[in-house]
Motif scaffolding. Structure first.
Motif, short mmCIF file in Angstrom:
data_model
loop_
_atom_site.label_atom_id
_atom_site.label_comp_id
_atom_site.label_asym_id
_atom_site.label_seq_id
_atom_site.Cartn_x
_atom_site.Cartn_y
_atom_site.Cartn_z
N ARG A 22 -91.50 -2.99 -14.56
CA ARG A 22 -91.40 -1.53 -14.46
C ARG A 22 -90.29 -0.95 -15.33
N LEU A 23 -89.21 -1.70 -15.52
CA LEU A 23 -88.08 -1.18 -16.28
C LEU A 23 -88.18 -1.46 -17.77
N ASN A 24 -89.23 -2.15 -18.18
CA ASN A 24 -89.39 -2.47 -19.59
C ASN A 24 -90.25 -1.42 -20.27
N MET A 25 -90.29 -1.45 -21.59
CA MET A 25 -91.20 -0.58 -22.33
C MET A 25 -92.65 -0.96 -22.02
N THR A 26 -93.55 0.00 -22.19
CA THR A 26 -94.97 -0.29 -22.04
C THR A 26 -95.53 -0.79 -23.37
N ARG A 27 -96.50 -1.70 -23.31
CA ARG A 27 -97.15 -2.17 -24.55
C ARG A 27 -98.11 -1.10 -25.06
N GLY A 28 -98.49 -0.17 -24.20
CA GLY A 28 -99.26 0.97 -24.66
C GLY A 28 -100.72 0.70 -24.92
N ALA A 29 -101.35 1.69 -25.57
CA ALA A 29 -102.79 1.65 -25.78
C ALA A 29 -103.16 1.76 -27.25
N THR A 30 -102.19 1.57 -28.14
CA THR A 30 -102.47 1.59 -29.57
C THR A 30 -101.85 0.36 -30.22
N GLU A 31 -102.37 0.01 -31.39
CA GLU A 31 -101.82 -1.13 -32.12
C GLU A 31 -100.37 -0.85 -32.50
N LEU A 32 -100.07 0.40 -32.85
CA LEU A 32 -98.71 0.76 -33.21
C LEU A 32 -97.75 0.59 -32.04
N SER A 33 -98.18 0.99 -30.83
CA SER A 33 -97.31 0.84 -29.66
C SER A 33 -97.05 -0.63 -29.37
N ARG A 34 -98.04 -1.48 -29.63
CA ARG A 34 -97.82 -2.92 -29.42
C ARG A 34 -96.86 -3.49 -30.47
N GLN A 35 -96.94 -2.98 -31.70
CA GLN A 35 -95.98 -3.41 -32.71
C GLN A 35 -94.56 -3.02 -32.30
N VAL A 36 -94.41 -1.81 -31.78
CA VAL A 36 -93.08 -1.36 -31.33
C VAL A 36 -92.59 -2.22 -30.18
N PHE A 37 -93.48 -2.53 -29.23
CA PHE A 37 -93.09 -3.37 -28.10
C PHE A 37 -92.68 -4.77 -28.57
N ASP A 38 -93.48 -5.36 -29.45
CA ASP A 38 -93.17 -6.71 -29.94
C ASP A 38 -91.85 -6.72 -30.72
N LEU A 39 -91.62 -5.67 -31.51
CA LEU A 39 -90.36 -5.56 -32.25
C LEU A 39 -89.19 -5.45 -31.27
N HIS A 40 -89.36 -4.61 -30.26
CA HIS A 40 -88.32 -4.42 -29.24
C HIS A 40 -87.98 -5.75 -28.57
N MET A 41 -89.01 -6.51 -28.15
CA MET A 41 -88.77 -7.76 -27.45
C MET A 41 -88.18 -8.82 -28.37
N THR A 42 -88.64 -8.87 -29.62
CA THR A 42 -88.11 -9.85 -30.56
C THR A 42 -86.62 -9.63 -30.79
#
Length: 388
Positions: free
Chosen positions: A37-57
């Motif tokens: 709940r306290l983390n970013m959402t991976r979202g519903a777009t490819e771009l949002s997943r790129q942002v999430f993966d970058l954030h976690m990396t």
């Protein structure tokens, strides 16, 4: 602000996600961190997943650096403490150490900068869009205009004021529901142009990885390609005045076929409304007072208050005011075209001619104003046609 029907996406992990999962495994953290709940959402777009993966990396790179640095620090404190007879070494610098602790951070920063730059460039690339929507922020609502279709409308908070005042139970969509959500097709690249009428707003939809300022006199742009239909929520993320917290964003994503059907329906409804407005006849006082009260409670009560008394020093009263008890022409003009330099918006494009006529008539006859006069739809249509 998460998508209400989000779920796991089938298929193989992209390289960035695989790296994140591996990092999580090494760090001993569950691979389902995106569901926390306290983390970013991976979202519903490819771009949002790129942002999430970058954030976690980058997050786990920072975790690894912290473990090494603090591990060495605490190990040195314990291992070389005075109680064990440790004697501090006396030296005045080492070229090798200087080069080493400069080169290693530079390499780490470069390793972080490459994927970050790639993602930032992708976020700004609005080329080859298939649909363009102009998003305009106003105090305190959003206006959406489809540049590829003759469709435009305002989107306003639909949460009843009774819930906001704690006079009624709050529904699950409290402060998120709107009367007209922005409707978009799934699987198509949508370009957003953002500006504002009055002050700076910020259009933020976390599931799309979009948070872009809407600035008066400027056009900012961003884009999204939403993977699947559903209802997505956001909000204004820039402090924009008294009702900043009551300016939600709701986006309904439909399949391309359903979107085209919706667009055709909206165009037909707009043409019918225009025809009805042009042929609208006189309304009775009772009819106008009933409709006018509904419109007032929806569009005016936030500033001018339920009893028309306004907020002293902030929003003027309508009860007994010179506008509501003076010449109808002046009252009609300020409602239609607003007043520059104030929070009074132009409602000429926000409401239909019947609604405008009714709310003006209501304001002139409510709260003891009792002027006894009426403004008819024909008067509104004539004033809009003249532009004054």
């Amino acid at each position: 602000m998460r998508h209400h029907s989000s779920g796991a996406r089938p298929g193989t992990l992209p390289p960035g996600r695989a790296l994140v999962a591996a990092s999580m495994l090494v760090a001993g953290v569950p691979a389902g961190a995106q569901d926390m709940r306290l983390n970013m959402t991976r979202g519903a777009t490819e771009l949002s997943r790129q942002v999430f993966d970058l954030h976690m990396t980058i997050f786990y790179i920072c975790v690894a650096i912290a473990l090494v640095v603090f591990g060495l620090m605490f190990w040195s404190i314990v291992r070389h403490r005075k109680a064990r007879g440790a004697v501090p070494a006396q030296f005045h610098g080492s070229l090798k150490v200087e080069i080493l602790w400069t080169a290693i951070p530079v390499l780490i920063l470069v390793a972080m900068a490459v994927p970050a730059t790639r993602t930032l460039i992708a976020m700004e690339d609005t080329s080859a869009s298939e649909l363009t929507v102009l998003v305009t922020g106003s105090q305190w609502k959003w206006h959406y205009k489809y540049l590829d279709y003759p469709i435009e409308f305002y989107s306003v908070l639909a949460t009843p004021r009774a819930q906001i005042a704690n006079a009624a139970d709050k529904t699950p969509d409290y402060l998120r529901a709107v009367d007209k959500p922005l409707v978009l097709p799934s699987g198509k690249k949508v370009r957003f142009l953002l500006t504002a009428d009055d002050v700076i707003h910020s259009w933020w939809v976390p599931d799309f990885a979009i948070k872009k300022d809407a600035v008066p006199g400027f056009i900012n742009e961003t884009w999204a390609r939403i993977d699947k239909p559903g209802l997505y929520y956001g909000k204004c993320a820039e402090l924009c005045g008294r009702d900043h917290g009551f300016m939600p964003v709701a986006v309904e994503v439909k399949t391309p076929a359903d979107f085209e059907a919706w667009a055709a329906q909206q165009v037909a409804a707009a043409e019918q409304a225009k025809a009805e407005a042009e042929s609208a006849g006189p309304m009775s006082m009772d009819e106008q007072m009933a409709l006018g009260r509904q419109v007032y409670e929806r569009a005016c009560v936030a500033c001018h208050q339920a009893g028309g008394e306004g907020l002293p020093g902030v929003f003027p009263a309508l009860k007994g005011s010179a506008i509501a008890t003076g010449e109808p022409a002046a009252h009609l003009h300020i409602v239609l075209f607003g007043k520059t330099g104030t929070a009074m918006q132009a409602f000429g494009k926000q409401l239909g001619v019947k609604e405008l006529a009714a709310v003006i008539t209501y304001e002139r006859n409510a709260w003891g104003n009792a002027k006894g006069d009426q403004v008819q739809p024909a008067d509104i249509a004539a004033a809009i046609a003249k532009g004054e």
